[in-house]
Enzyme design. Structure first.
Site, PDB file in Angstrom:
ATOM      1  N   GLU A 310       0.816  -1.207   0.000  1.00 55.93           N
ATOM      2  CA  GLU A 310       0.000   0.000   0.000  1.00 55.93           C
ATOM      3  C   GLU A 310       0.855   1.265   0.000  1.00 55.93           C
ATOM      4  OE1 GLU A 310      -3.968  -1.771   2.187  1.00 55.93           O
ATOM      5  OE2 GLU A 310      -2.454  -0.793   3.450  1.00 55.93           O
ATOM      6  N   ASP A 389      -8.583  -8.798   3.936  1.00 55.07           N
ATOM      7  CA  ASP A 389      -8.355  -7.665   4.829  1.00 55.07           C
ATOM      8  C   ASP A 389      -9.504  -7.510   5.820  1.00 55.07           C
ATOM      9  OD1 ASP A 389      -7.265  -5.420   5.980  1.00 55.07           O
ATOM     10  OD2 ASP A 389      -7.699  -4.073   4.315  1.00 55.07           O
ATOM     11  N   GLU A 417     -12.966  -2.072  11.592  1.00 52.84           N
ATOM     12  CA  GLU A 417     -12.764  -1.354  10.339  1.00 52.84           C
ATOM     13  C   GLU A 417     -13.799  -1.732   9.285  1.00 52.84           C
ATOM     14  OE1 GLU A 417      -9.424  -0.946   6.762  1.00 52.84           O
ATOM     15  OE2 GLU A 417      -8.909  -1.998   8.616  1.00 52.84           O
TER      16      GLU A 417
END
Length: 841
Positions: A310, A389, A417
């Protein structure tokens, strides 16, 4: 010279008297360490608890254990224990290490064998006197034993004849905080950092000390305090003394400090022209840096590394491997017994989505399996529990069975998240238990993930658990008063992964809300139901959470997963949905598993329904094991999930008067928001799949809302219609907003139903870049008004900002005029989506 000390705890602790009702102001700051006074009958169970305590030894950790014992007993039982420094002449609670106990009585508990941090609680004769013994191999273990003893009392368990030994499952039981030095927290939902502000460590670290106490109470022994997307400044010489201050407040609770580091630091702050791990100058730089750290922080635990992921720089810059990068740091840490956590979250986020063979899920295994055995012994590969993820459901990462010669730790995410960001109730231990109990078939004997990560399966010396937590300055730590059940559950599973989710939920509820059976049953039941409910109205059948993956990861955004390089694709088209990850026709991901697991996932007939779309691309008409086809399951699950979310509100309402008013109100507000947002999710996902598939809902619900009045169909004054992007995140793809930020706007419509009592629900958009005001009037009578001032992760109308305002018990007659007035503020234009009117019971 022995001395006698009488300690009374007062002032800061609230004692209400037993049998009385305590009006405790509960902010949630105490979490599960409330030590609330027990009812008189329950307190009577501990009438024979010794009133004297002997602490064998003197250290910061032992002092914490002593202070905690005194605090807990006083809070729950109203007694002030006496501490004596000599061996007891009367019944006593004796706390100390086994070596200290045997120093006073060489043959005492001769057969007891404890691992590091393990402890025993036992009723024994010590020097001829009946004593309650809290003993451990280490001082930290003694502290854990004290917390365990107090937990038993808080949960009203007998301690009169204890003979209990507890051993931690793994030596590594850490948490990570993704805190930035400016005080923001990446994927944090409970206020700013408890560690940092304005580029420095906070002047007041009281909150950090309180956090360390909470962590110690559930057996956590390490904490990395800064973001894995690390700022190199944490390694600058003038910053190291600030880190030492954090270590100082951790140390009395047995929590060791760790930090995340940026691999490019030798170049960015070190003055070198490279950060190549094979360059001897780089190795020397890391060695000197850690020598400096250990001079200030002798018990520094180690570092966490995120690289080549990332946008983070990493060894690939120089054609090197993760093993090269990990080992150069590990060798600098080794003389100090420090460790390196190297995250396996290494992938290309610029994948060509048009290539059907590309698959982000394969990345961790492809990058790390070939390096098995090449990492130094003080390196641990930190592996996310699934291959993508932290989605609402994923299969277990195949990398767990792919590293036989390398230390491993499982990375779990406590902060929500992708599971509602503490706006939605989602109790995660049931998800984690499915992962931990999953048999990877890595040998002739069962090899569940929980045995692999603790080193048992492959005979590794270190390994364990890492939880990404991200507490903040909010009084209740995680934003939602019930979200702390996830942190508690993580700690309990890291200590003992054989615990079941119900036990954890019951424990946490008793510790956090008391032992009243109706309270325990209701709250525990809500927790255990919450993950399946959340999954039902978000991402079904293993398709992923279906959130806006290029945005906040919060509201619905089905389309955002497709046609980009991030690799969270679900490959939905007109004919079907799902990623083909089979070996025969797909990406070949299934072959990363051992043969028995690969065989199960390769076949449609043996792939569990809940993971079908992760492994297979199927027609919408494909019939599941449940007997429904895929598209109808999508429709049904989303409607069912939204209904169950609304039912959570009703369950919680039964707690009024049974839990404190403050937490009752805070939880009710969150659950009401969740119930409204579940409808946003339901409509967005169902309408998106209806539009792309063209297959209607057999029950006629999708696209048909008989009680709904679209805002753009109302009589508008100052409001103008606009198209919402993505269109599925607003009813009919449209909404209205004030044309000018300077004026008040209104939307009016007549009530056309029968006279009666109704609930009017207003769907509006609450952004974080303004505080619009709304009023609802029936005729000229104001029936509700509010300010859109919530803190949602949204700067525009859409699935992240869509919010429902419920106005119950309104008496309406045919022809009544209903008017919604909006006053815009800042960049928030008082946007409205629709109104729904439902009969009240």
């Amino acid at each position: 010279m022995h001395r006698f000390l009488h300690i009374t705890i007062c002032g800061a602790l609230l004692f209400c008297g037993f049998g009385a009702t305590c009006a405790r102001a509960e902010t949630g700051a105490d979490a599960w360490l409330r030590y609330a006074p027990l009812e008189r009958l329950a307190a009577g169970m501990y009438s024979d608890l010794p009133v004297t305590v002997v602490v064998l030894g003197d250290s910061p950790v032992l002092n914490s254990a002593k202070t905690e014992l005194l605090r807990g007993v006083h809070g729950m039982l109203g007694r002030s224990l006496h501490e004596v420094m000599s061996l007891p002449q009367e019944r006593a609670i004796v706390i100390g290490t086994l070596s200290a106990l045997r120093g006073e009585s060489p043959s005492f508990l001769a057969s007891a064998e404890l691992k590091d941090d393990g402890f025993l609680l036992s009723t024994e004769k010590f020097h001829g006197v009946d004593c309650l013994i809290v003993a451990a191999k280490t001082e930290r273990g003694v502290l854990y034993g004290v917390f365990a003893l107090l937990s038993k009392i808080a949960r009203e368990e007998s301690v009169s004849a204890l003979h209990e030994t507890q051993q931690p499952s793994a030596p590594i039981r850490w948490v990570d905080q993704w805190d930035n030095l400016d005080g923001r927290i990446e994927r944090g939902y409970a206020g700013p950092s408890i560690f940092f502000e304005n580029g420095n460590v906070r002047a007041d670290l009281t909150r950090a000390s309180e956090y360390a106490r909470l962590l110690a109470s559930i057996g956590i022994n390490g904490c990395a305090i800064n973001n894995v997307n690390a700022n190199p400044r944490v390694l600058e010489n003038d910053f190291l003394p600030q880190l030492a201050r954090v270590a100082d407040v951790f140390r009395p609770w047995g929590v060791r400090l760790s930090i995340s580091v940026d691999l490019s630091s030798p170049k960015v702050i070190g003055g070198l022209d490279t950060f190549d791990p094979e360059d001897t100058r780089v190795a020397e730089w890391w060695k000197k840096k850690f020598d400096d750290i250990y001079r200030l922080i002798p018990d520094f635990a180690g570092v966490v590394v995120k690289a080549d992921s990332e946008g983070r720089l990493g060894p690939a810059t120089y054609g090197r491997t993760p093993a090269d990068a990990a080992n150069v740091i590990a060798r600098a840490l080794a003389p100090h017994h420090g460790i390196v956590f190297y995250r396996a979250f290494v992938y290309n986020h610029h994948l060509d989505w048009t290539n059907p063979k590309n698959d982000r899920a394969k990345a961790a295994y492809d990058n790390f399996h070939p390096l098995d055995g090449k990492f130094d012994d003080n390196v641990i590969i930190q592996i996310k529990h699934g291959p993508i993820d932290f989605q609402v459901r994923e299969p277990v990462s195949p990398l767990f069975s792919g590293l036989e010669k390398t230390n491993e730790a499982i990375e779990l995410q406590v902060t929500q998240e992708y599971t509602g960001q503490q706006r939605h109730l989602c109790f995660l231990p049931p998800m984690w238990k499915e992962v931990l109990d999953f048999d990877m078939h890595a040998g002739e004997q069962p090899s569940p993930v929980k045995d692999i990560v603790v080193g048992k399966t492959f005979h590794r010396s270190i390994g364990g658990f890492v939880g990404v937590v991200n507490v903040g300055m909010d009084a209740n730590w995680l934003g939602h008063p019930l979200a702390m059940a996830n942190l508690y559950g993580y700690g309990r599973l890291a200590w003992n992964p054989n615990l079941d989710s119900k036990t954890i939920a019951d424990e946490w509820t008793r510790l956090s809300f008391g032992n009243v059976p109706a309270v325990v049953q209701t709250i525990s039941g809500m927790l255990l139901a919450s993950w399946p409910i959340y999954e039902s109205y978000t991402g079904p059948l293993g398709a992923g959470t279906l959130t806006d993956i290029v945005g906040a990861h919060f509201g619905p955004g089905v389309e955002s997963s497709e046609r980009n390089g991030w690799g969270q694709w679900h490959r939905a088209d007109h004919d079907g949905v799902g990623m083909d990850r089979t070996a025969a026709t797909g990406t070949g991901y299934v072959d990363q598993y051992r043969a028995p697991v690969a065989k199960m996932y390769e076949s449609l007939s043996t792939t569990p329904d809940e993971l079908l779309l992760f492994f297979h691309h199927v027609p919408y008409t494909y019939v599941l094991h449940s007997g429904k086809n895929v598209i109808q399951h999508i429709y049904d699950s989303h409607y069912s999930g939204a209904e169950q979310a609304a039912n959570l509100v009703q369950q919680w309402r039964t707690m009024k008067g049974r839990v404190d008013d403050k937490r009752y109100g805070e939880v009710l507000k969150r659950l009401e928001y969740q119930a409204g947002h579940a409808i946003v999710w339901r409509d967005a996902v169902c309408n998106w799949f209806f539009q792309i598939s063209g297959i209607p809902d057999k029950l006629g619900r999708v696209g048909h809302y008989p009680n709904r009045i679209e805002a753009e169909a109302m009589q508008l004054q100052g409001y103008v219609p606009f198209e919402v992007v993505p269109r599925e995140t607003a009813s009919g793809g449209k909404a209205i907003e004030c044309a000018s930020p300077e004026q008040k706007c209104s939307a009016t419509f007549p009530f056309e139903g029968a006279a009666g009592k109704y609930e009017v629900d207003v769907e509006y958009f609450d952004q974080n870049n303004g505080k619009s005001k709304f009023r609802v009037l029936i005729g000229d009578r104001v029936v509700d008004e509010w300010v859109a001032d919530d803190h949602l992760p949204a700067t525009k109308p859409g699935g992240d900002s869509s919010t429902r305002r419920r106005i119950p018990n309104l008496l309406l007659r045919p022809g009544d005029t209903i008017r919604i007035e909006g006053i815009p503020d800042g960049e928030e234009h008082a946007a409205l989506d629709y109104v729904e009117i439902h009969s009240s019971p």
